[in-house]
Scaffold this active site. Structure first.
Site, PDB file in Angstrom:
ATOM      1  N   LYS A  52       0.846  -1.208   0.000  1.00 40.57           N
ATOM      2  CA  LYS A  52       0.000   0.000   0.000  1.00 40.57           C
ATOM      3  C   LYS A  52       0.872   1.245   0.000  1.00 40.57           C
ATOM      4  CE  LYS A  52      -3.797  -2.541   1.984  1.00 40.57           C
ATOM      5  NZ  LYS A  52      -4.516  -3.027   3.154  1.00 40.57           N
ATOM      6  N   GLN A  96      -4.955  -1.688   9.175  1.00 43.34           N
ATOM      7  CA  GLN A  96      -4.757  -3.024   8.610  1.00 43.34           C
ATOM      8  C   GLN A  96      -5.384  -4.082   9.524  1.00 43.34           C
ATOM      9  OE1 GLN A  96      -3.321  -3.678   5.523  1.00 43.34           O
ATOM     10  NE2 GLN A  96      -4.019  -5.744   5.907  1.00 43.34           N
ATOM     11  N   ASP A 119     -11.211   2.418   3.100  1.00 44.97           N
ATOM     12  CA  ASP A 119     -11.427   0.969   2.978  1.00 44.97           C
ATOM     13  C   ASP A 119     -12.907   0.667   2.719  1.00 44.97           C
ATOM     14  OD1 ASP A 119      -9.453  -0.932   2.922  1.00 44.97           O
ATOM     15  OD2 ASP A 119      -9.120  -0.952   5.090  1.00 44.97           O
TER      16      ASP A 119
END
Ligand code: NAD
Length: 280
Positions: A52, A96, A119
């Protein structure tokens, strides 16, 4: 023999388009950073986090890494998220997953400002997607839609069978296919006659988390097969939920693992970050 839907190539196209967009935004004084938070040192998570950060560098946006120790308290993590919510330069916040057991994931996801929920996991983002309101789309399912569209697979009116009903893949996947006017069937671990149902699919999307489970007997001749699964097999080789070699013989198009859905997830995360910078 099926056509290979090349996620590596398509995700590269998307990242190149985003790179140009970021440059244009910069010229208009619009910039922003993605904050990436990792708690603990799970090796798989570390790989995802690194990918990422690399993707941010590629498209030209800043990434801020917060690598916190495993024993970080829920309270401390909530405090950090609160601070990042307030920081103007931070346009996206990514925590995460999975988090250590002592931290409630739902609480953390809900603490992220809706405007920075790149997200797309916040319940309000999911709700907005459900009713077709603007908002961030969950990255993996949005990546699958892009794979299909950019490979000229017709979705409207087709019967799509989704295997899996998780909150991060199966459910949003089914909703996005519905939004694209597919007729959608969602199957899961309690589904009876899975094989018969799958054999009715024009588009079969497999997100069950079972290595090499779906063989040719689950696939109608000429169907399009999208394999979301990702695993390491006994030889440490990456594989999906689909028996690629045999399904390739009956499908008209198929995604490989690796190089299918995986790279699309990060490309769509970058797309959400750029959207957030645009919308400031
Ligand atoms: P999950 O374990 O949360 O959900 C699996 C789903 O499959 C469940 O809803 C379950 O009901 C269903 N299922 C399990 N066994 C079944 C069976 N025998 N028959 C029918 N349905 C069954 O997993 P998830 O988070 O949705 O992820 C699914 C897979 O996708 C995993 O392999 C994961 O690693 C992978 N994944 C990949 C990406 C990517 O970027 N490529 C992103 C997220 C997840």
């Amino acid at each position: 023999m099926a056509e290979i839907i090349d996620g590596k190539k398509i995700s590269q196209q998307i990242k190149d388009e985003l790179k140009d967009k970021v440059e244009a935004l910069k010229a208009n004084g619009k910039t922003g950073a993605l904050a990436v938070i990792q708690v603990g040192e799970d090796p798989a998570s570390s790989v995802y986090v690194r990918n990422k950060k690399n993707a941010c560098a590629y498209i030209g946006i800043e990434s801020l890494a917060y690598e916190l120790p495993e024993e970080t308290s829920e309270e401390a993590l909530l405090k950090l998220i609160g601070e990042l919510n307030e920081k103007e330069q931070v346009k996206g916040i990514l925590v995460q997953l999975p988090l250590p057991n002592h931290i409630c994931e739902d609480k953390i996801i809900q603490a992220i400002s809706l405007k920075k929920d790149v997200d797309g996991f916040h319940p309000q983002s999911v709700g907005a997607m459900t009713i077709g309101e603007p908002g961030f789309l969950s990255c993996t399912p949005a990546g699958v839609i892009q794979l299909l569209k950019r490979s000229n697979v017709e979705i409207s009116g087709k019967h799509c069978v989704v295997i899996g009903r998780s909150n991060i893949v199966g459910k949003p996947m089914a909703l996005l296919m519905l939004r694209e006017n597919a007729t959608v069937t969602v199957t899961h671990s309690r589904t009876q006659n899975l094989k018969e149902i799958c054999r009715q699919a024009d588009i079969l999307i497999v997100a069950m988390g079972k290595p090499r489970f779906i063989g040719a007997e689950y696939v109608k001749e000429g169907a399009v097969v999208i394999d979301v699964g990702i695993h390491r097999d006994e030889n440490n080789k990456l594989c999906g939920d689909v028996k690629y070699e045999e399904v390739q013989q009956v499908a008209s198009a198929i995604t490989p693992v690796p190089g299918g859905v995986g790279p699309m997830t990060i490309a769509m995360l970058m797309s959400n970050c750029v959207q957030s910078i645009e919308e400031e």
